[in-house]
Motif scaffolding. Structure first.
Motif, PDB file in Angstrom:
ATOM      1  N   GLU A 276       0.855  -1.178   0.000  1.00 44.00           N
ATOM      2  CA  GLU A 276       0.000   0.000   0.000  1.00 44.00           C
ATOM      3  C   GLU A 276       0.888   1.223   0.000  1.00 44.00           C
ATOM      4  N   ALA A 277       0.382   2.303  -0.574  1.00 44.01           N
ATOM      5  CA  ALA A 277       1.162   3.530  -0.645  1.00 44.01           C
ATOM      6  C   ALA A 277       0.247   4.734  -0.503  1.00 44.01           C
ATOM      7  N   TYR A 278       0.814   5.788   0.010  1.00 42.17           N
ATOM      8  CA  TYR A 278       0.195   7.102  -0.069  1.00 42.17           C
ATOM      9  C   TYR A 278       0.667   7.635  -1.419  1.00 42.17           C
ATOM     10  N   THR A 279      -0.139   7.425  -2.455  1.00 41.18           N
ATOM     11  CA  THR A 279       0.296   7.569  -3.838  1.00 41.18           C
ATOM     12  C   THR A 279       0.891   8.933  -4.159  1.00 41.18           C
ATOM     13  N   ALA A 280       0.211  10.004  -3.826  1.00 43.00           N
ATOM     14  CA  ALA A 280       0.716  11.335  -4.173  1.00 43.00           C
ATOM     15  C   ALA A 280       2.076  11.585  -3.524  1.00 43.00           C
ATOM     16  N   MET A 281       2.203  11.217  -2.269  1.00 46.78           N
ATOM     17  CA  MET A 281       3.474  11.426  -1.582  1.00 46.78           C
ATOM     18  C   MET A 281       4.538  10.466  -2.105  1.00 46.78           C
ATOM     19  N   ALA A 282       4.162   9.232  -2.394  1.00 48.71           N
ATOM     20  CA  ALA A 282       5.117   8.256  -2.923  1.00 48.71           C
ATOM     21  C   ALA A 282       5.677   8.727  -4.265  1.00 48.71           C
ATOM     22  N   GLU A 283       4.816   9.235  -5.139  1.00 46.02           N
ATOM     23  CA  GLU A 283       5.280   9.738  -6.432  1.00 46.02           C
ATOM     24  C   GLU A 283       6.229  10.917  -6.248  1.00 46.02           C
ATOM     25  N   LYS A 284       5.902  11.813  -5.323  1.00 42.21           N
ATOM     26  CA  LYS A 284       6.765  12.958  -5.030  1.00 42.21           C
ATOM     27  C   LYS A 284       8.134  12.488  -4.518  1.00 42.21           C
ATOM     28  N   GLU A 285       8.128  11.526  -3.612  1.00 39.70           N
ATOM     29  CA  GLU A 285       9.385  11.018  -3.049  1.00 39.70           C
ATOM     30  C   GLU A 285      10.204  10.240  -4.080  1.00 39.70           C
ATOM     31  N   LEU A 286       9.524   9.517  -4.964  1.00 41.19           N
ATOM     32  CA  LEU A 286      10.248   8.822  -6.036  1.00 41.19           C
ATOM     33  C   LEU A 286      10.928   9.824  -6.964  1.00 41.19           C
ATOM     34  N   ARG A 287      10.247  10.930  -7.268  1.00 41.11           N
ATOM     35  CA  ARG A 287      10.878  11.979  -8.078  1.00 41.11           C
ATOM     36  C   ARG A 287      12.089  12.545  -7.347  1.00 41.11           C
ATOM     37  N   ARG A 288      11.970  12.707  -6.026  1.00 39.92           N
ATOM     38  CA  ARG A 288      13.089  13.219  -5.240  1.00 39.92           C
ATOM     39  C   ARG A 288      14.268  12.238  -5.278  1.00 39.92           C
ATOM     40  N   VAL A 289      13.987  10.943  -5.207  1.00 36.47           N
ATOM     41  CA  VAL A 289      15.060   9.939  -5.313  1.00 36.47           C
ATOM     42  C   VAL A 289      15.788  10.112  -6.649  1.00 36.47           C
ATOM     43  N   CYS A 290      15.029  10.272  -7.717  1.00 38.77           N
ATOM     44  CA  CYS A 290      15.641  10.456  -9.041  1.00 38.77           C
ATOM     45  C   CYS A 290      16.493  11.721  -9.079  1.00 38.77           C
ATOM     46  N   GLU A 291      15.999  12.801  -8.482  1.00 38.83           N
ATOM     47  CA  GLU A 291      16.777  14.047  -8.426  1.00 38.83           C
ATOM     48  C   GLU A 291      18.075  13.840  -7.652  1.00 38.83           C
ATOM     49  N   GLN A 292      18.004  13.130  -6.541  1.00 34.53           N
ATOM     50  CA  GLN A 292      19.203  12.883  -5.736  1.00 34.53           C
ATOM     51  C   GLN A 292      20.216  12.042  -6.507  1.00 34.53           C
ATOM     52  N   VAL A 293      19.735  11.047  -7.232  1.00 31.70           N
ATOM     53  CA  VAL A 293      20.640  10.227  -8.046  1.00 31.70           C
ATOM     54  C   VAL A 293      21.352  11.116  -9.055  1.00 31.70           C
ATOM     55  N   ARG A 294      20.604  11.954  -9.731  1.00 31.42           N
ATOM     56  CA  ARG A 294      21.200  12.813 -10.768  1.00 31.42           C
ATOM     57  C   ARG A 294      22.168  13.835 -10.168  1.00 31.42           C
ATOM     58  N   GLU A 295      21.905  14.293  -8.941  1.00 27.50           N
ATOM     59  CA  GLU A 295      22.833  15.216  -8.274  1.00 27.50           C
ATOM     60  C   GLU A 295      24.152  14.528  -7.926  1.00 27.50           C
ATOM     61  N   LYS A 296      24.069  13.263  -7.486  1.00 34.25           N
ATOM     62  CA  LYS A 296      25.265  12.537  -7.047  1.00 34.25           C
ATOM     63  C   LYS A 296      26.070  11.956  -8.216  1.00 34.25           C
ATOM     64  N   TRP A 297      25.391  11.582  -9.286  1.00 31.38           N
ATOM     65  CA  TRP A 297      26.053  10.975 -10.451  1.00 31.38           C
ATOM     66  C   TRP A 297      25.642  11.747 -11.699  1.00 31.38           C
ATOM     67  N   ALA A 298      26.426  12.752 -12.044  1.00 32.71           N
ATOM     68  CA  ALA A 298      26.095  13.641 -13.162  1.00 32.71           C
ATOM     69  C   ALA A 298      26.118  12.924 -14.513  1.00 32.71           C
ATOM     70  N   ASP A 299      26.788  11.777 -14.587  1.00 31.03           N
ATOM     71  CA  ASP A 299      26.892  11.083 -15.871  1.00 31.03           C
ATOM     72  C   ASP A 299      25.755  10.092 -16.137  1.00 31.03           C
ATOM     73  N   ILE A 300      24.794  10.010 -15.226  1.00 33.27           N
ATOM     74  CA  ILE A 300      23.649   9.122 -15.468  1.00 33.27           C
ATOM     75  C   ILE A 300      22.910   9.624 -16.710  1.00 33.27           C
ATOM     76  N   ILE A 301      22.639   8.709 -17.617  1.00 28.08           N
ATOM     77  CA  ILE A 301      21.931   9.075 -18.846  1.00 28.08           C
ATOM     78  C   ILE A 301      20.422   8.967 -18.635  1.00 28.08           C
ATOM     79  N   HIS A 302      19.976   7.794 -18.203  1.00 31.39           N
ATOM     80  CA  HIS A 302      18.547   7.577 -17.954  1.00 31.39           C
ATOM     81  C   HIS A 302      18.377   6.814 -16.648  1.00 31.39           C
ATOM     82  N   LEU A 303      17.221   7.022 -16.020  1.00 30.57           N
ATOM     83  CA  LEU A 303      16.903   6.394 -14.745  1.00 30.57           C
ATOM     84  C   LEU A 303      15.408   6.113 -14.720  1.00 30.57           C
ATOM     85  N   ALA A 304      15.041   4.911 -14.297  1.00 30.62           N
ATOM     86  CA  ALA A 304      13.633   4.555 -14.171  1.00 30.62           C
ATOM     87  C   ALA A 304      13.440   3.757 -12.880  1.00 30.62           C
ATOM     88  N   ILE A 305      12.388   4.114 -12.138  1.00 30.24           N
ATOM     89  CA  ILE A 305      12.048   3.404 -10.906  1.00 30.24           C
ATOM     90  C   ILE A 305      10.546   3.175 -10.903  1.00 30.24           C
TER      91      ILE A 305
END
Length: 131
Positions: free
Chosen positions: A33-62
């Protein structure tokens, strides 16, 4: 295929699947079960953090499943592409660990021999210093 690129020398995927046992108990299935709106927001934040830490990432999907997840089914998948394997491997691990620590998705295990149980997420408690 969503993360493939001609510039990628590495595509790393992680698939979390439902296993048939946990701590000696027979697991029949999982339910998420998930709090969908918040889960989607947090998943986007995870993607942003990945891109901040690894600038050479081309694509990311979760993606993380909600609802019933029978034995053998995939509950979470992470895919990362980059020019070199080290970044993609590190980014995939970071994404999973950060997802488990911060994204509001809850898991219930359905057992053969006892009542179902909602599982405490140790990564969340460790990340947020909760005892």
């Amino acid at each position: 295929d969503r993360v493939r690129s001609p510039a990628a020398g590495a595509v790393v995927t992680f698939s979390g699947t439902t296993r048939n046992s946990f701590e000696g108990k027979t697991v029949l299935s999982l339910e998420y079960e998930a709090y969908t709106a918040m889960a989607e927001k947090e998943l986007r934040r995870v993607c942003e953090q990945v891109r901040e830490k690894w600038a050479d990432i081309i694509h990311l999907a979760i993606e993380h499943k909600t609802g019933s997840c029978p034995i053998g089914d995939t509950s979470v998948i992470i895919a990362v592409s980059s020019p070199h394997r080290a970044s993609a491997l590190e980014a995939a691990k970071f994404a999973l660990d950060t997802l488990k620590a911060n994204v509001p998705i809850w898991k219930k295990e359905i057992y053969a021999e006892s009542d179902p149980a909602w599982k405490a997420n140790k990564e969340f408690f460790e990340a947020h210093n909760v005892n």
